[in-house]
Design a protein around this motif. Structure first.
Motif, PDB file in Angstrom:
ATOM      1  N   GLY A  15       0.785  -1.222   0.000  1.00 24.80           N
ATOM      2  CA  GLY A  15       0.000   0.000   0.000  1.00 24.80           C
ATOM      3  C   GLY A  15       0.817   1.272   0.000  1.00 24.80           C
ATOM      4  O   GLY A  15       0.251   2.372  -0.079  1.00 24.80           O
ATOM      5  N   SER A  16       2.137   1.155   0.107  1.00 21.78           N
ATOM      6  CA  SER A  16       2.985   2.343   0.132  1.00 21.78           C
ATOM      7  C   SER A  16       2.948   3.070  -1.203  1.00 21.78           C
ATOM      8  O   SER A  16       2.976   2.452  -2.268  1.00 21.78           O
ATOM      9  N   ASP A  17       2.869   4.410  -1.143  1.00 14.41           N
ATOM     10  CA  ASP A  17       2.915   5.206  -2.363  1.00 14.41           C
ATOM     11  C   ASP A  17       4.242   5.026  -3.102  1.00 14.41           C
ATOM     12  O   ASP A  17       4.318   5.255  -4.315  1.00 14.41           O
ATOM     13  N   SER A  18       5.274   4.601  -2.383  1.00  4.96           N
ATOM     14  CA  SER A  18       6.590   4.423  -3.004  1.00  4.96           C
ATOM     15  C   SER A  18       6.635   3.235  -3.946  1.00  4.96           C
ATOM     16  O   SER A  18       7.615   3.044  -4.672  1.00  4.96           O
ATOM     17  N   LEU A  19       5.562   2.410  -3.926  1.00  5.77           N
ATOM     18  CA  LEU A  19       5.514   1.289  -4.852  1.00  5.77           C
ATOM     19  C   LEU A  19       5.279   1.735  -6.290  1.00  5.77           C
ATOM     20  O   LEU A  19       5.410   0.937  -7.219  1.00  5.77           O
ATOM     21  N   ASN A  20       4.915   3.000  -6.466  1.00  6.95           N
ATOM     22  CA  ASN A  20       4.826   3.560  -7.813  1.00  6.95           C
ATOM     23  C   ASN A  20       6.240   3.942  -8.255  1.00  6.95           C
ATOM     24  O   ASN A  20       6.776   4.962  -7.844  1.00  6.95           O
ATOM     25  N   PHE A  21       6.859   3.092  -9.100  1.00  4.84           N
ATOM     26  CA  PHE A  21       8.260   3.254  -9.442  1.00  4.84           C
ATOM     27  C   PHE A  21       8.489   4.164 -10.636  1.00  4.84           C
ATOM     28  O   PHE A  21       9.576   4.195 -11.194  1.00  4.84           O
ATOM     29  N   SER A  22       7.487   4.889 -11.053  1.00 10.02           N
ATOM     30  CA  SER A  22       7.632   5.766 -12.215  1.00 10.02           C
ATOM     31  C   SER A  22       8.803   6.729 -12.009  1.00 10.02           C
ATOM     32  O   SER A  22       8.922   7.387 -10.983  1.00 10.02           O
ATOM     33  N   GLY A  23       9.661   6.803 -12.997  1.00 10.02           N
ATOM     34  CA  GLY A  23      10.790   7.723 -12.937  1.00 10.02           C
ATOM     35  C   GLY A  23      12.032   7.124 -12.330  1.00 10.02           C
ATOM     36  O   GLY A  23      13.085   7.743 -12.347  1.00 10.02           O
TER      37      GLY A  23
END
Length: 226
Positions: free
Chosen positions: A203-211
């Motif tokens: 659920g961490s927002d950091s799982l969005n690895f974009s960039g």
């Protein structure tokens, strides 16, 4: 251990069939670059005038004594290009773009180095660049003397110890009779993460690895992967 298929169709540059990308050499692990060759008219390595006349590899490694690289033909014949494993000293910032030639041809190594490749030489650090031609560490390119040219050639890359890694930027094969020979893609390259470990909670927002993805010299076409 894992394997990588070559991810896009390459062009034969002159006589060489080259594949350029970035393959990370994982620390204390092994992987395989699978080079798909097709179209060779003279498809028999045992045929007069056919064979493997050259291999070129561009790479770097922080401790070359950890590294071994061997090439395996579609028919299962194998030659060790780079080795042996041992105490070779640090090679931070050093880079290699070296070629391997048949043992019946002239080898022109970098000044002060043996004609037959060995990791156990004073390669050194601080930005050395090497571009000589060498005989394989074990065996000769002439040992590829049976089986087909067309098919999958496997470059098996192994890091044998902890703490130091590297990269391969290019692999090229030169067939003695290269008429109509091409190297083809078998899977797209979606890039890689420039980190060895990521620890995150669900659920961490950091799982969005974009960039955070590192692309190998180019951004791959999104139409060929999802």
């Amino acid at each position: 251990m894992y394997s990588l298929c070559i991810l896009w169709t390459s062009e034969a540059l002159g006589q060489w069939c080259c594949l350029d990308s970035t393959w990370v050499i994982p620390d204390n692990d092994s992987f395989t670059i699978r080079i798909a060759i097709s179209g060779a008219i003279n498809n028999d390595l045992a045929s007069p005038g056919q064979g493997l006349c050259g291999v070129r590899i561009r790479f770097d490694h922080k401790y070359i004594g950890d590294l071994s690289i061997r090439l395996v033909s579609p028919g299962g014949q194998s030659v060790s290009l780079i080795g042996p494993v041992g105490d070779a000293g640090f090679t931070f910032l050093s880079k290699w773009q070296v070629s391997f030639v048949p043992c019946n041809q002239v080898s022109v190594p970098d000044p002060g180095f043996l004609k037959k490749w060995s990791n156990l030489q004073p390669w050194g650090i601080f930005g050395q660049f090497y571009n000589g031609t060498y005989y394989p560490e074990s065996g000769c390119l002439e040992d590829f003397n049976a089986g087909p040219v067309n098919g999958t050639w496997n470059l098996v890359v192994t890091d044998h110890d902890r703490f130091y890694d590297g990269n391969i930027q290019s692999v090229c094969l030169l067939f003695c009779d290269h008429a109509n020979t091409t190297c083809n893609s078998c899977s797209p390259n979606g890039g890689y993460f420039d980190t060895t470990e990521i620890s995150l909670c669900e659920g961490s927002d950091s799982l969005n690895f974009s960039g955070r993805m590192v692309w190998p010299f180019y951004t791959p076409d999104s139409s060929v992967y999802s």
